[in-house]
Design a protein around this motif. Structure first.
Motif, PDB file in Angstrom:
ATOM      1  N   GLN A   1     -54.262  -7.349   4.484  1.00 35.74           N
ATOM      2  CA  GLN A   1     -53.525  -6.683   3.403  1.00 35.74           C
ATOM      3  C   GLN A   1     -54.602  -6.247   2.418  1.00 35.74           C
TER       4      GLN A   1
ATOM      5  N   THR B   1     -45.330   1.216  -1.744  1.00 32.58           N
ATOM      6  CA  THR B   1     -45.865   0.915  -0.416  1.00 32.58           C
ATOM      7  C   THR B   1     -46.795  -0.270  -0.542  1.00 32.58           C
TER       8      THR B   1
ATOM      9  N   LYS C   1     -49.425  -2.288   1.961  1.00 38.54           N
ATOM     10  CA  LYS C   1     -50.067  -1.997   3.243  1.00 38.54           C
ATOM     11  C   LYS C   1     -50.388  -3.255   4.049  1.00 38.54           C
ATOM     12  N   CYS C   2     -50.330  -3.076   5.357  1.00 39.14           N
ATOM     13  CA  CYS C   2     -50.676  -4.156   6.285  1.00 39.14           C
ATOM     14  C   CYS C   2     -51.241  -3.552   7.559  1.00 39.14           C
ATOM     15  N   THR C   3     -52.368  -4.067   8.002  1.00 36.65           N
ATOM     16  CA  THR C   3     -52.897  -3.684   9.312  1.00 36.65           C
ATOM     17  C   THR C   3     -53.242  -4.964  10.070  1.00 36.65           C
TER      18      THR C   3
ATOM     19  N   ALA D   1     -39.914  -0.852   6.708  1.00 34.03           N
ATOM     20  CA  ALA D   1     -41.320  -0.867   7.111  1.00 34.03           C
ATOM     21  C   ALA D   1     -41.501   0.058   8.298  1.00 34.03           C
TER      22      ALA D   1
ATOM     23  N   SER E   1     -50.688  -0.564  12.177  1.00 32.28           N
ATOM     24  CA  SER E   1     -50.265  -0.816  10.804  1.00 32.28           C
ATOM     25  C   SER E   1     -48.774  -1.071  10.746  1.00 32.28           C
TER      26      SER E   1
ATOM     27  N   HIS F   1     -46.695  -0.952   7.334  1.00 33.52           N
ATOM     28  CA  HIS F   1     -46.609  -0.869   5.878  1.00 33.52           C
ATOM     29  C   HIS F   1     -45.174  -1.064   5.392  1.00 33.52           C
TER      30      HIS F   1
ATOM     31  N   LYS G   1     -42.215  -0.509   2.631  1.00 34.66           N
ATOM     32  CA  LYS G   1     -41.887   0.587   1.705  1.00 34.66           C
ATOM     33  C   LYS G   1     -40.519   0.356   1.069  1.00 34.66           C
TER      34      LYS G   1
ATOM     35  N   CYS H   1     -47.506 -10.029   4.851  1.00 35.25           N
ATOM     36  CA  CYS H   1     -47.340  -9.493   6.192  1.00 35.25           C
ATOM     37  C   CYS H   1     -47.716 -10.616   7.164  1.00 35.25           C
TER      38      CYS H   1
END
Lengths: 112, 112
Positions: free
Chosen positions: B6, B20, B22-24, B65, B73, B75, B77, B91
């Motif tokens: 994150q 938003t 974020k997460c990957t 999401a 990813s 994400h 939202k 996440c």
């Protein structure tokens, strides 16, 4: 009508003591977990049990011993407490099919 | 190694604006993806998950999401932020080993 409950909510104790945290879930889930959340809010899994059987045992010191007397309970016993054990400990449960985890309210452990 | 990132420790959004978080994640394939929210002094609450199917998943409290396989990813939202959305968001990914690996959390603050 709490789904996942933990006792106690707060635990303050001295170094070297032994303490236990109890967890119970009334959701009928097969899998239960213990997590540790440190002061930076980082969450890490410690153990998981499926139907009373140990499934996951992360690299946790062997001073930590989980015990699952039945499917609805997963207790955490900690021997010889150290300052670094201070954290919030969360219990969780999930049904295997959906893998959504339901968390308890947490136990804030402070070792002085 | 399996990991979840994150990239933002803190996200500030004006009330009523879209948000938003974020997460990957590190590994391609077919992981199970989750978002959880933690309010102060509370346990984590499940928001939504992606297992398979439509890339846009809808969850609790108006959150959704978007799963992007090529960018690994997921994400989070929401079209219009509320002050009550202010919380810590995590996440989490199940890489197929039946345990959740959590990101480091993103503190979302909605400014009135």
């Amino acid at each position: 009508d709490t789904a996942v409950s933990q006792t106690p909510k707060y635990l303050v104790t001295q170094m070297g003591n032994d303490k236990s945290i109890k967890c119970e879930q009334n959701l009928g889930h097969d899998t239960m977990y213990w997590y540790k959340q440190d002061s930076k809010k980082f969450l890490k899994i410690m153990f998981s049990y499926n139907n009373k059987e140990l499934i996951i045992n992360e690299t946790v010191p062997n001073r930590f011993s989980p015990k699952s007397p039945d499917k609805a309970h997963l207790n955490l016993h900690i021997n010889s407490l150290e300052l670094g054990d201070s954290a919030v400990y969360f219990c969780a449960s999930s049904p295997l099919a959906t893998r959504e985890q339901y968390f308890g309210p947490g136990t804030r452990l402070t070792v002085t | 190694a399996q990991s979840v990132a994150q990239p933002e420790d803190q996200v500030n959004v004006a009330e009523g604006n879209p948000l938003t978080v974020k997460c990957t994640y590190s590994v391609s394939g077919n992981p199970y993806l989750f978002w959880y929210v933690q309010y102060p002094n509370r346990g984590l609450q499940f928001l939504l998950k992606y297992i398979t199917g439509d890339n846009l998943v809808k969850g609790s409290y108006g959150f959704e999401a978007e799963f992007n396989k090529s960018q690994t990813s997921f994400h989070l939202k929401k079209p219009s932020a509320l002050v009550s959305d202010s919380a810590l968001y995590f996440c989490a990914v199940d890489f197929g080993n039946e345990k959740l690996t959590f990101g480091t959390g993103t503190r979302l603050t909605i400014i009135p």
